[in-house]
Design an enzyme around this catalytic site. Structure first.
Site, PDB file in Angstrom:
ATOM      1  N   LYS A   1      16.918  14.329  -6.997  1.00 43.38           N
ATOM      2  CA  LYS A   1      16.274  13.062  -6.590  1.00 43.38           C
ATOM      3  C   LYS A   1      15.002  13.337  -5.786  1.00 43.38           C
ATOM      4  O   LYS A   1      14.030  12.607  -5.887  1.00 43.38           O
ATOM      5  CB  LYS A   1      17.224  12.225  -5.726  1.00 43.38           C
ATOM      6  CG  LYS A   1      18.448  11.751  -6.459  1.00 43.38           C
ATOM      7  CD  LYS A   1      19.392  11.027  -5.528  1.00 43.38           C
ATOM      8  CE  LYS A   1      20.083  11.921  -4.527  1.00 43.38           C
ATOM      9  NZ  LYS A   1      21.006  12.912  -5.079  1.00 43.38           N
TER      10      LYS A   1
ATOM     11  N   ASP B   1      22.937  16.142  -5.882  1.00 46.37           N
ATOM     12  CA  ASP B   1      22.150  17.336  -6.204  1.00 46.37           C
ATOM     13  C   ASP B   1      21.565  17.292  -7.608  1.00 46.37           C
ATOM     14  O   ASP B   1      21.448  18.314  -8.286  1.00 46.37           O
ATOM     15  CB  ASP B   1      22.998  18.615  -6.023  1.00 46.37           C
ATOM     16  CG  ASP B   1      23.619  18.649  -4.647  1.00 46.37           C
ATOM     17  OD1 ASP B   1      22.886  18.508  -3.672  1.00 46.37           O
ATOM     18  OD2 ASP B   1      24.861  18.768  -4.555  1.00 46.37           O
TER      19      ASP B   1
ATOM     20  N   GLN C   1      22.878  11.511  -1.955  1.00 43.65           N
ATOM     21  CA  GLN C   1      24.171  11.683  -2.641  1.00 43.65           C
ATOM     22  C   GLN C   1      24.170  10.958  -3.993  1.00 43.65           C
ATOM     23  O   GLN C   1      23.123  10.852  -4.609  1.00 43.65           O
ATOM     24  CB  GLN C   1      25.332  11.236  -1.737  1.00 43.65           C
ATOM     25  CG  GLN C   1      25.587  12.196  -0.591  1.00 43.65           C
ATOM     26  CD  GLN C   1      24.956  11.765   0.706  1.00 43.65           C
ATOM     27  OE1 GLN C   1      24.755  10.604   0.973  1.00 43.65           O
ATOM     28  NE2 GLN C   1      24.633  12.709   1.550  1.00 43.65           N
TER      29      GLN C   1
ATOM     30  N   GLY D   1      20.388  16.937   1.365  1.00 46.30           N
ATOM     31  CA  GLY D   1      19.354  17.970   1.475  1.00 46.30           C
ATOM     32  C   GLY D   1      18.479  17.958   0.242  1.00 46.30           C
ATOM     33  O   GLY D   1      18.977  17.827  -0.864  1.00 46.30           O
ATOM     34  N   HIS D   2      17.164  18.034   0.436  1.00 45.41           N
ATOM     35  CA  HIS D   2      16.273  18.132  -0.722  1.00 45.41           C
ATOM     36  C   HIS D   2      15.062  18.974  -0.355  1.00 45.41           C
ATOM     37  O   HIS D   2      14.664  19.041   0.806  1.00 45.41           O
ATOM     38  CB  HIS D   2      15.865  16.753  -1.229  1.00 45.41           C
ATOM     39  CG  HIS D   2      15.409  15.820  -0.152  1.00 45.41           C
ATOM     40  ND1 HIS D   2      16.287  15.066   0.588  1.00 45.41           N
ATOM     41  CD2 HIS D   2      14.190  15.548   0.331  1.00 45.41           C
ATOM     42  CE1 HIS D   2      15.609  14.357   1.471  1.00 45.41           C
ATOM     43  NE2 HIS D   2      14.327  14.629   1.340  1.00 45.41           N
TER      44      HIS D   2
HETATM   45  P1  IMP Z   1      30.351  14.458   3.949  1.00 42.89           P
HETATM   46  O1  IMP Z   1      29.313  13.546   3.391  1.00 42.89           O
HETATM   47  O2  IMP Z   1      29.759  15.618   4.704  1.00 42.89           O
HETATM   48  O3  IMP Z   1      31.413  13.744   4.712  1.00 42.89           O
HETATM   49  O4  IMP Z   1      31.115  15.134   2.693  1.00 42.89           O
HETATM   50  C1  IMP Z   1      31.926  14.385   1.798  1.00 42.89           C
HETATM   51  C2  IMP Z   1      31.742  14.877   0.367  1.00 42.89           C
HETATM   52  O5  IMP Z   1      30.422  14.557  -0.078  1.00 42.89           O
HETATM   53  C3  IMP Z   1      31.879  16.397   0.213  1.00 42.89           C
HETATM   54  O6  IMP Z   1      32.457  16.663  -1.069  1.00 42.89           O
HETATM   55  C4  IMP Z   1      30.442  16.870   0.246  1.00 42.89           C
HETATM   56  O7  IMP Z   1      30.279  18.118  -0.379  1.00 42.89           O
HETATM   57  C5  IMP Z   1      29.762  15.744  -0.518  1.00 42.89           C
HETATM   58  N1  IMP Z   1      28.338  15.595  -0.186  1.00 42.89           N
HETATM   59  C6  IMP Z   1      27.807  15.034   0.918  1.00 42.89           C
HETATM   60  N2  IMP Z   1      26.468  15.046   0.856  1.00 42.89           N
HETATM   61  C7  IMP Z   1      26.137  15.603  -0.319  1.00 42.89           C
HETATM   62  C8  IMP Z   1      24.891  15.864  -0.976  1.00 42.89           C
HETATM   63  O8  IMP Z   1      23.796  15.570  -0.497  1.00 42.89           O
HETATM   64  N3  IMP Z   1      24.993  16.465  -2.201  1.00 42.89           N
HETATM   65  C9  IMP Z   1      26.173  16.772  -2.773  1.00 42.89           C
HETATM   66  N4  IMP Z   1      27.351  16.537  -2.208  1.00 42.89           N
HETATM   67  C10 IMP Z   1      27.336  15.966  -0.989  1.00 42.89           C
END
Ligand code: IMP
Length: 448
Positions: free
Chosen positions: A16, A13, A222, A40-41
């Site tokens: 990007k 976040d 991420q 998400g963006h």
């Molecule tokens: P997952 O990717 O849904 O399995 O989540 C694993 C961890 O990555 C959690 O702490 C999520 O909040 C974090 N996470 C996954 N995608 C994002 C993102 O795009 N931005 C910020 N945190 C993310």
């Protein structure tokens, strides 16, 4: 030929999407190599705000873009985005290609993610099914985009995987966790059929582009500290957001990468649980609330409040080391505009000694942040377009980050839209001239 990798330098976040959209106009092709719709963006296209999870941020202006080999594709999300662009006047049907190797995230993966998160081993995931889908891939029982060419075969495989899913989940969690395989097949098959014209042998497409000397922007999702290998394991995502991981979903060797651009904020945020340093808690809760409000620090995907931390240069040094970062883009400087003081964590105290490098995760619990305090600038910056015009206190913060990381800051963002951007001479590292980008280019037109 230029290959630019844009990635997250902290916990995700960082913004990007804005940078990929902003720079995307200088690159022929965009690739999203990894991740699922957990990312998400939001970008602004022709004055309209578009929130995306799967598509490349500059999908509308690129010659074409690619959903890469390590993507975990949710078909519903993908087509929602394609339809959203069509509604906004951009037909992407011949401009977005999906790798035959990308993995399908199916409803039972999403259900499994939610079931896992309801237990004592919750990681605070986005519940988009990313972990279970990746587990299937590694176990070699995943379903791939290429399976969409054979709809009967796909239906049989879904039935097979769901029979196992139902046996395990109902045994552990009871009958309420049963999912009807036929309902899932009925939901997925029309989408799989619709996907067929989007599926390409993207490896060949990308290599052709490399041969033709085209410029390529690789847009990460991420961030370093969420990387499956290098992040704060196990509170990480299931894909590989560091530069080497991203290139694994592109299918070209590292020798083609010219620039690694790490996107950072002058503070840090993280969604979900896991160990972090320099978190604003207790007395600093008010500052955290303020940053959350002004910076809109809520999950695009989950709506969860993000945890707020002071900038941590131990994280930046670590992330730059692993990523091979050449330049930084510093986002959201304006969010700190009215702060009286700004803290930067420049080291950790461990067993009475100050350390500058990331320790082992097992040592992190015994570390305390060591801060440097800087006076804030307490004046608006969003109207500023040149580095020279920034208040001295903001320049001091930028200098401190550069000294601590030994990586220059090439781009500074002072607001959400494209024009709220300051370019510095370091954009030359990306083959650009300062000031060349937004102001002097018709951003509506794709490069021929
Ligand atoms: P997952 O990717 O849904 O399995 O989540 C694993 C961890 O990555 C959690 O702490 C999520 O909040 C974090 N996470 C996954 N995608 C994002 C993102 O795009 N931005 C910020 N945190 C993310």
């Amino acid at each position: 030929m230029t290959v630019l990798v844009v990635l997250g330098g902290q916990y995700g976040d960082e913004g990007k999407g804005k940078i990929a959209d902003y720079l995307g106009h200088f690159y022929d092709i965009g690739i999203r190599p990894t991740a699922g719709d957990n990312a998400g963006h939001t970008v602004v296209v022709d004055g309209k705000k578009l929130s995306m999870r799967h598509l490349y941020s500059a999908a509308a202006s690129a010659n074409f873009s690619i959903i890469g080999d390590d993507v975990l594709l949710n078909l519903e999300t993908f087509f929602k985005e394609i339809d959203m662009f069509a509604k906004a006047g951009h037909d992407l049907s011949n401009k977005v290609f999906v790798s035959q190797r990308a993995e399908l995230v199916l409803p039972y993966h999403i259900a499994a993610d939610s079931i896992n998160e309801s237990g004592k081993r919750a990681f605070g995931t986005t519940k988009r099914g990313v972990g279970p889908a990746m587990a299937d891939r590694v176990s070699r029982i995943g379903l791939r985009v290429e399976d969409c060419f054979d709809l009967d075969g796909l239906a049989a495989k879904i039935k097979d995987r769901m029979d196992t899913f139902n046996k395990v989940s109902t045994a552990i969690h009871g009958e309420t966790s049963f999912m009807d395989p036929q309902a899932v097949i009925d939901q997925i098959l029309p989408l799989a059929k619709r996907l067929q014209p989007f599926i390409k042998n993207t490896t060949l497409l990308i290599h052709q582009a490399v041969k033709e000397n085209r410029s390529i922007l690789v847009e990460g999702a991420q961030a370093a500290m969420l990387d499956l290998t290098y992040g704060a394991y196990p509170y990480v995502t299931s894909s590989r957001p560091v530069s080497s991981g991203l290139m694994g979903g592109v299918g070209i060797g590292p020798r083609y990468v010219n620039t690694v651009l790490s996107v950072i904020k002058p503070y840090q945020t993280r969604v979900g649980i896991g160990p972090v340093m320099a978190e604003m808690v207790g007395d600093e809760d008010e500052t955290a609330k303020h940053i959350r409000e002004v910076g809109g620090e809520r999950g695009v995907n989950t709506g969860r409040d993000r945890r707020i931390m002071w900038l941590d240069t131990v994280v930046l040094r670590y992330s730059n080391m692993i990523n091979g970062t050449n330049v930084h883009a510093l986002m959201k400087l304006d969010v700190l505009d009215d702060r009286e003081t700004i803290k930067v964590c420049t080291g950790y105290r461990l067993n009475g000694q100050v350390i500058k490098d990331m320790p082992m995760l097992s040592e992190l619990a015994n570390c305390e942040p060591v801060y440097q305090e800087l006076p804030g600038w307490q004046t608006p910056t969003s109207h500023i377009r040149s580095y020279a015009d920034l208040p001295q206190q903001a320049k001091d913060l930028i200098t401190l980050i550069e000294q601590e990381t030994e990586v220059p800051i090439a781009i500074i963002s002072v607001g959400p839209d494209r024009e709220y951007t300051i370019e510095r001479e370091h954009v030359a590292e990306m083959g650009l001239k300062p000031g060349q980008s937004y102001q002097n280019k018709n951003l509506g037109e794709p490069t021929p």
